[in-house]
Structure formats: structure tokens, C-alpha cells
Enzyme design. Structure first.
Site, PDB file in Angstrom:
ATOM      1  CG  ASN A  71      -0.161  -0.161   2.495  1.00 15.96           C
ATOM      2  OD1 ASN A  71       0.601   0.720   2.852  1.00 15.96           O
ATOM      3  ND2 ASN A  71      -0.328  -1.296   3.187  1.00 15.96           N
ATOM      4  CG  PHE A  78      -2.072   5.531  13.505  1.00 13.08           C
ATOM      5  CD1 PHE A  78      -1.544   5.437  14.784  1.00 13.08           C
ATOM      6  CD2 PHE A  78      -1.813   6.678  12.773  1.00 13.08           C
ATOM      7  CE1 PHE A  78      -0.790   6.469  15.319  1.00 13.08           C
ATOM      8  CE2 PHE A  78      -1.052   7.712  13.288  1.00 13.08           C
ATOM      9  CZ  PHE A  78      -0.541   7.611  14.566  1.00 13.08           C
TER      10      PHE A  78
HETATM   11  O1  PMT Z   1       3.114   5.975   6.449  1.00 10.45           O
HETATM   12  P1  PMT Z   1       2.610   7.338   5.974  1.00 10.45           P
HETATM   13  O2  PMT Z   1       2.780   7.517   4.488  1.00 10.45           O
HETATM   14  O3  PMT Z   1       3.217   8.457   6.765  1.00 10.45           O
HETATM   15  O4  PMT Z   1       1.037   7.400   6.214  1.00 10.45           O
HETATM   16  C1  PMT Z   1       0.527   7.323   7.501  1.00 10.45           C
HETATM   17  C2  PMT Z   1      -0.657   6.362   7.576  1.00 10.45           C
HETATM   18  C3  PMT Z   1      -1.847   7.014   6.896  1.00 10.45           C
HETATM   19  C4  PMT Z   1      -0.331   5.024   6.937  1.00 10.45           C
HETATM   20  C5  PMT Z   1      -0.882   6.030   9.085  1.00 10.45           C
HETATM   21  O5  PMT Z   1      -0.925   7.175   9.788  1.00 10.45           O
HETATM   22  C6  PMT Z   1      -2.120   5.162   9.302  1.00 10.45           C
HETATM   23  O6  PMT Z   1      -3.243   5.558   9.198  1.00 10.45           O
HETATM   24  N1  PMT Z   1      -1.827   3.884   9.638  1.00 10.45           N
HETATM   25  C7  PMT Z   1      -2.813   2.852   9.784  1.00 10.45           C
HETATM   26  C8  PMT Z   1      -3.187   2.290   8.440  1.00 10.45           C
HETATM   27  C9  PMT Z   1      -4.088   1.074   8.571  1.00 10.45           C
HETATM   28  O7  PMT Z   1      -3.635  -0.019   8.367  1.00 10.45           O
HETATM   29  O8  PMT Z   1      -5.299   1.310   8.945  1.00 10.45           O
HETATM   30  P2  PMT Z   1      -6.423   0.162   9.160  1.00 10.45           P
HETATM   31  O9  PMT Z   1      -7.630   0.921   9.381  1.00 10.45           O
HETATM   32  O10 PMT Z   1      -6.358  -0.790   8.023  1.00 10.45           O
HETATM   33  O11 PMT Z   1      -5.950  -0.615  10.465  1.00 10.45           O
HETATM   34  C10 PMT Z   1      -6.307  -0.195  11.761  1.00 10.45           C
HETATM   35  C11 PMT Z   1      -5.219  -0.558  12.750  1.00 10.45           C
HETATM   36  O12 PMT Z   1      -5.069  -1.983  12.820  1.00 10.45           O
HETATM   37  C12 PMT Z   1      -3.842  -0.010  12.431  1.00 10.45           C
HETATM   38  O13 PMT Z   1      -3.252   0.394  13.645  1.00 10.45           O
HETATM   39  C13 PMT Z   1      -3.096  -1.207  11.842  1.00 10.45           C
HETATM   40  O14 PMT Z   1      -1.707  -1.115  12.123  1.00 10.45           O
HETATM   41  C14 PMT Z   1      -3.738  -2.356  12.573  1.00 10.45           C
HETATM   42  N2  PMT Z   1      -3.778  -3.611  11.798  1.00 10.45           N
HETATM   43  C15 PMT Z   1      -4.451  -3.680  10.620  1.00 10.45           C
HETATM   44  C16 PMT Z   1      -4.533  -4.866   9.939  1.00 10.45           C
HETATM   45  C17 PMT Z   1      -3.905  -6.009  10.483  1.00 10.45           C
HETATM   46  N3  PMT Z   1      -3.957  -7.170   9.865  1.00 10.45           N
HETATM   47  N4  PMT Z   1      -3.245  -5.928  11.640  1.00 10.45           N
HETATM   48  C18 PMT Z   1      -3.181  -4.754  12.311  1.00 10.45           C
HETATM   49  O15 PMT Z   1      -2.576  -4.678  13.379  1.00 10.45           O
END
Ligand code: PMT
Length: 391
Positions: A208, A318
Site C-alpha cells: 500500500n 491508527f
Molecule cells: O506511512 P505514511 O505515508 O506516513 O502514512 C501514515 C498512515 C496514513 C499510513 C498512518 O498514519 C495510518 O493511518 N496507519 C494505519 C493504516 C491502517 O492499516 O489502517 P487500518 O484501518 O487498516 O488498520 C487499523 C489498525 O489496525 C492499524 O493500527 C493497523 O496497524 C492495525 N492492523 C491492521 C490490519 C492487520 N492485519 N493488523 C493490524 O494490526
């Protein structure tokens, strides 16, 4: 804000030296004490008398004219709360990176163990020089912050990147650094960053747009706030704290689990791929049919697992949303069970993925909502850390 803070400014031999005169005034107006060291070449661009009047202090140049029993480079570094080198020439950057101490400024830099900020300014071709870039990386790895130069018309007649960044940026960076609290001293903060890479075959992968900038900014801020930092990232970075480089979600999961028991804070800023291919192909998949189907299986949800197994850790997730930011974030914090969730709007080009700025909304377990207005990722990082460590 800067009341009674001691700012030591090193000026080197570049045309931008004249701009530092206004900066000294700004620092003085904000209540700071300012002392200036110049390299001999800096005095080709600005006079000692000007700097002396503006800083209301003696201007230091020579190493061998001590005012008291302590050598100048030691007493000046003891005196300062922060050292700013602006403009920093390629020459001085190179010397500091290599530990060369052949004038007062480089000797002080060599002896300096507190926060140092460097604002380079030079010709655009010099800026792109491989050695200059390598030297800056060395400085960064030692925890020295540098403020990249800007694009524009250069005094040498070229147009390109090399112009000293704005005085406002320098002022804010110094202000921010001086006002850092030691809130996280003694705490271990584990941060994930970057998009995971899920390999399909030896050539292709699923990933991504996450650049890892947000996670890196958090790690740097936590380090500046006195924490022991572990950054688990998919990107190559050089920093003065522990870095664990990973690729896939499974590798990230393993690394996070290894650090979990001893962590006080876990911040999951990484964009973890929700799915990976069911079967990795050992050989490159050959072009054949017009359509092919890749079967994907779910990756572990690292954040949700951590929240289920947590003892005393504060866990921050996040989320990256392209629509209904707050609604989706509310549902996500309840589903994942973390202490805080930082919601990012990735539908905008000026914030979120890969940009240097961000604008986020922090949710806590009780769905209290706080918006952090658009600012650089380092300012946002600092505010997030201050928020979560004082709640
Ligand atoms: O890296 P940059 O270019 O600076 O951009 C920053 C960002 C936008 C990537 C960052 O700030 C951000 O939003 N990160 C989280 C992205 C994400 O994966 O969001 P999500 O809504 O899919 O996941 C929610 C949370 O679960 C996140 O904390 C993620 O790390 C966690 N997760 C998700 C999927 C997974 N299988 N395991 C996880 O732990």
C-alpha cells in the site's frame, strides 16, 4: 516560550548567513539568550559587530581565546540548551559527520551532546552530491535533526533545491525542541511504521502507499521525549534508536510480540495488509491466460491480538479511512479494543499517505474525540504522544 533558554547558533560561510540576523532577533524577542559562533568564512557574509549587537553577547570565533579556565568549546556546549547550525555548508556538515574539529564551531559540535538542529544551504548540485547526502544520513542517525533546504532561485544563479528553509521553519523547530518535556523518560515505546509487503512470487507483491513517515515521526518524537524507542518498520531508516526491519505482516507480528511484554506503549502506525496470498509461488508466475485468480487469506490482526493480551501497556491504533472517517473510526476502536485510535483521512492528497503533513482525530475508549489541526507529521506526532501520555 523560550524564556531563559540558551540557544547557541553556529553560522558558517554561506550567503544565507545574513538571514540569521533576523532569526537572532526573533529568538531574543521570545526571551531566549543567544550566543553565536562563526566560522572564519561566515564573516565574509556578515559582520561580527552585527551579530554581537543582535545577540547582545560576544561573538565566538577562535578556539584559543578562552575567557576562563574552561576551553571555549566545552563552556559553550555546557551553556547551551540547544545548538542550531544555520546556514550549514556542505563543508561543515561533512566535518561534523566525520568528527573533524578544526575550528571552534566544529569543535563545539563534536563536544555537543544535547539537541542539535542543522539547516543546510548550498548550491543545488552540491546538495545532490552523494557525500553530502551520506553525511546528512550520518547526522540523522546520531539524532541530529536537519531541516531540508527549499527549491528556488539560488544566489549562485541556479534554480533548484538548496535555499535555506524559511526562518519560520527554523524558529518553530527550535521552539518545539526546547519545549519538549521529558514525559516519556523511562518508558519503552514500540512503534510500527510503513506498509507491509506481501509477496506473491519472486517478482510481485501486494502492498500500500504508506511511506512510514508518520511512524518515523512518532519514533523520533518519542526518542526526543526521553523514551526508549523500538521502531518496527518496513522502510530503510537510520536513527539513534533500535530499528527492526520487517517485510510482511507475519514478520511484523513476530517482532511486535517479542517487544510486547516489556513495552509501556505500543503504537501501530503501520498499514498492515489485511490479506496475503494463500500460496506464495516459488517461481515467477508466467503470463498465460487473459485473467488469473489469486486466492487471498486473512493476515492476523496484530492490533486486535495485542489488545486481547494486554496487561499494563497503553495500546494506540491508527486507522486509514477514505470515507466516513469518524463513523468508521468509532466502529474500529470498539472492534479492536485499543486505548486510543488515531483516525487518518486518506482521501486527501495533502495529508495521510506519503505526505509530510497530517491532520488527525484521536478517539479514546469512551469515544471522546479530539481533532489535531493540519501540521507537519513531527508536530502531529508530538501532540499525539503528549496526549496519550498525559491521559
Ligand atoms: O506511512 P505514511 O505515508 O506516513 O502514512 C501514515 C498512515 C496514513 C499510513 C498512518 O498514519 C495510518 O493511518 N496507519 C494505519 C493504516 C491502517 O492499516 O489502517 P487500518 O484501518 O487498516 O488498520 C487499523 C489498525 O489496525 C492499524 O493500527 C493497523 O496497524 C492495525 N492492523 C491492521 C490490519 C492487520 N492485519 N493488523 C493490524 O494490526
Amino acid at each position: 516560550m523560550m524564556q531563559n533558554k540558551h540557544i547557541l547558533i553556529g553560522i558558517t560561510g554561506g550567503i544565507a548567513a545574513y538571514k540569521i540576523c533576523s532569526l537572532i532577533r526573533d529568538f531574543k524577542k521570545s526571551g531566549a539568550e543567544v550566543k553565536v559562533i562563526v566560522t572564519p568564512n561566515a564573516l565574509n557574509f556578515v559582520t561580527k559587530l552585527t551579530l554581537q549587537n543582535l545577540s547582545q553577547n560576544e561573538v565566538y570565533e577562535g578556539e584559543f581565546t578562552p575567557q576562563n579556565w574552561k576551553p571555549e568549546h566545552i563552556s559553550l556546549s555546557d551553556w547551551a540548551d540547544i545548538m542550531l547550525i544555520a546556514p550549514a555548508t556542505a563543508n561543515t556538515i561533512g566535518k561534523i559527520a566525520q568528527g573533524i574539529a578544526d575550528n571552534l564551531l566544529t569543535s563545539v559540535a563534536c563536544a555537543f551532546s544535547k539537541k542539535m538542529i542543522v539547516a543546510p544551504a548550498m548550491n543545488c548540485n552540491m546538495w545532490q552530491n552523494e557525500s553530502v547526502q551520506k553525511n546528512l544520513k550520518t547526522l540523522q542517525a546520531r539524532g541530529i535533526e536537519y531541516l531540508p533546504p527549499e527549491e528556488g532561485f539560488l544566489a549562485c544563479g541556479y534554480v533548484g533545491k538548496g535555499r535555506l528553509c524559511s526562518l519560520e521553519k527554523i524558529f518553530n523547530a527550535v521552539d518545539e525542541a526546547l519545549n519538549y518535556s521529558e514525559t516519556l523518560k523511562g518508558e519503552k515505546v514500540v512503534i510500527t511504521a510503513g506498509g507491509t509487503i506481501e509477496e506473491i512470487d519472486p517478482v510481485r507483491y501486494i502492498s500500500n502507499y504508506s511511506s512510514g513517515k508518520m511512524g518515523l515521526a512518532l519514533a523520533k518524537s518519542a526518542h526526543d521525549m526521553g523514551a526508549e524507542v523500538v521502531l518496527i518498520t518496513t522502510k530503510d531508516v537510520e536513527c539513534p534508536f533500535r530499528i527492526i526491519k520487517v517485510k510482511s505482516a507475519l514478520e511484523m507480528e513476530e517482532a511486535v510480540k517479542d517487544e510486547f511484554d516489556t513495552a509501556d506503549y505500543i503504537i501501530m502506525a503501520a498499514a498492515v495488509a489485511d490479506y496475503k496470498v494463500k500460496e506464495y509461488s516459488q517461481q515467477k508466475i508466467k503470463k498465460g491466460e487473459d485473467t488469473i485468480t489469486l486466492e487471498l487469506v486473512k493476515n492476523p490482526d496484530i492490533l486486535a491480538e495485542l489488545c486481547q493480551n494486554k496487561t499494563s501497556q497503553i495500546i494506540v491504533g491508527f486507522c486509514a479511512e477514505s470515507e466516513n472517517l469518524i463513523e468508521n473510526a468509532k466502529a474500529k476502536i470498539l472492534k479492536k479494543g485499543c486505548d486510543f485510535l488515531v483516525a487518518n483521512d486518506i482521501s486527501r492528497k495533502d495529508i495521510g499517505f506519503n505526505s509530510d503533513e497530517n491532520e488527525v482525530t484521536i478517539l479514546d475508549k469512551n469515544i471522546n474525540i479530539t481533532k489535531l489541526e493540519k501540521a507537519s507529521k513531527s508536530v502531529i506526532a508530538r501532540k499525539i504522544l503528549e496526549w496519550i501520555s498525559t491521559k
